[in-house]
Design a protein around this motif. Sequence first.
Motif, PDB file in Angstrom:
ATOM      1  N   ARG A   1       2.156   1.684  -3.656  1.00 24.36           N
ATOM      2  CA  ARG A   1       1.217   2.026  -4.391  1.00 24.36           C
ATOM      3  C   ARG A   1       0.912   3.620  -4.267  1.00 24.36           C
ATOM      4  N   ARG A   2       0.661   3.801  -3.146  1.00 21.16           N
ATOM      5  CA  ARG A   2       0.233   5.389  -2.868  1.00 21.16           C
ATOM      6  C   ARG A   2       1.322   6.316  -3.311  1.00 21.16           C
TER       7      ARG A   2
ATOM      8  N   HIS B   1       0.890  -1.128   0.161  1.00 15.61           N
ATOM      9  CA  HIS B   1      -0.036  -0.168   0.011  1.00 15.61           C
ATOM     10  C   HIS B   1       0.865   1.229   0.035  1.00 15.61           C
TER      11      HIS B   1
ATOM     12  N   GLN C   1      -7.167   8.343 -12.195  1.00 19.30           N
ATOM     13  CA  GLN C   1      -7.497   7.084 -12.730  1.00 19.30           C
ATOM     14  C   GLN C   1      -6.562   6.324 -13.793  1.00 19.30           C
TER      15      GLN C   1
ATOM     16  N   GLU D   1      -0.866   0.454  -9.080  1.00 19.63           N
ATOM     17  CA  GLU D   1      -0.787  -0.999  -8.606  1.00 19.63           C
ATOM     18  C   GLU D   1      -0.025  -1.987  -9.051  1.00 19.63           C
TER      19      GLU D   1
ATOM     20  N   HIS E   1       1.388   6.214  -7.478  1.00 17.48           N
ATOM     21  CA  HIS E   1       0.547   6.680  -7.662  1.00 17.48           C
ATOM     22  C   HIS E   1       0.637   8.377  -7.985  1.00 17.48           C
ATOM     23  N   ARG E   2       1.161   8.817  -6.881  1.00 19.81           N
ATOM     24  CA  ARG E   2       1.422  10.257  -6.735  1.00 19.81           C
ATOM     25  C   ARG E   2       2.413  10.488  -7.641  1.00 19.81           C
TER      26      ARG E   2
ATOM     27  N   GLY F   1      -1.093  10.906 -10.451  1.00 23.57           N
ATOM     28  CA  GLY F   1      -2.234  10.616  -9.866  1.00 23.57           C
ATOM     29  C   GLY F   1      -3.399  10.375 -10.874  1.00 23.57           C
TER      30      GLY F   1
ATOM     31  N   ALA G   1      -3.816   4.844 -11.646  1.00 22.75           N
ATOM     32  CA  ALA G   1      -4.092   3.939 -10.658  1.00 22.75           C
ATOM     33  C   ALA G   1      -3.306   2.494 -11.056  1.00 22.75           C
TER      34      ALA G   1
END
Length: 221
Positions: free
Chosen positions: A127-128, A124, A138, A145, A131-132, A136, A141
């Motif tokens: 991933r976070r 997690h 969709q 992941e 993603h940033r 960022g 995403a």
Amino acid sequence: MPAKPAKDRLIAAAFELFEERGYDQTTVDDITERAGVGRTTFFRTFRSKEDVIFPDHEVLLSAISARLDGSTEQTALVAVTEAARLVLRRYVAEGELALARYRLTRSVAALRDREIAGTQQYQHLFRRFLHRWMGGGQDAALRAELMANAVVTAHNHVLRRWLRGQTREPEAEFDAAMADTVGLFTAPAARSGEHSVVVFQTTKDLDSVLPGLRRLLGETP
């Protein structure tokens, strides 16, 4: 020689008893008696018997988060590699304790579930962060992941090889595995005459790392 801290005595006593009697057959009272401390000391140090198996999980999560947050856009991928390396180094530094934990988690379902939950927390964080870093939204995403999964999988692959005695050079294998993993998500579509460069840091000497990189590149020794 000064006495070991109570936490260290409790961990040593617990693992000794788990090996001798089995996890389910060992009680908190057994552990405190072997360690020479009281129940109050045990519960000031650990929330439960299970927590003795994974004593520094929150500390390691904080270290990973700090390493990721301390990076820049240009050094983000180096930070991902180095953050994953923190976990590998922690296990390797534990030595026999890490091997005993591995034996326990393979045989006790509740501990295996706890280990999986811990792995998901690491995933997690990656991933976070990714993603940033990817902007960022969709569109990023799924890619974040997938890359987070790949980073954790590459780390776990090398760690399991070390735990099983299949490698004596886990960091060299880790460097090669992470270079391969990062390359999967950063290499542009191949065009004639173009090359991709992946940068990573290691404390190993160049001669020990080059064979693994050459294998990844499909070069013969």
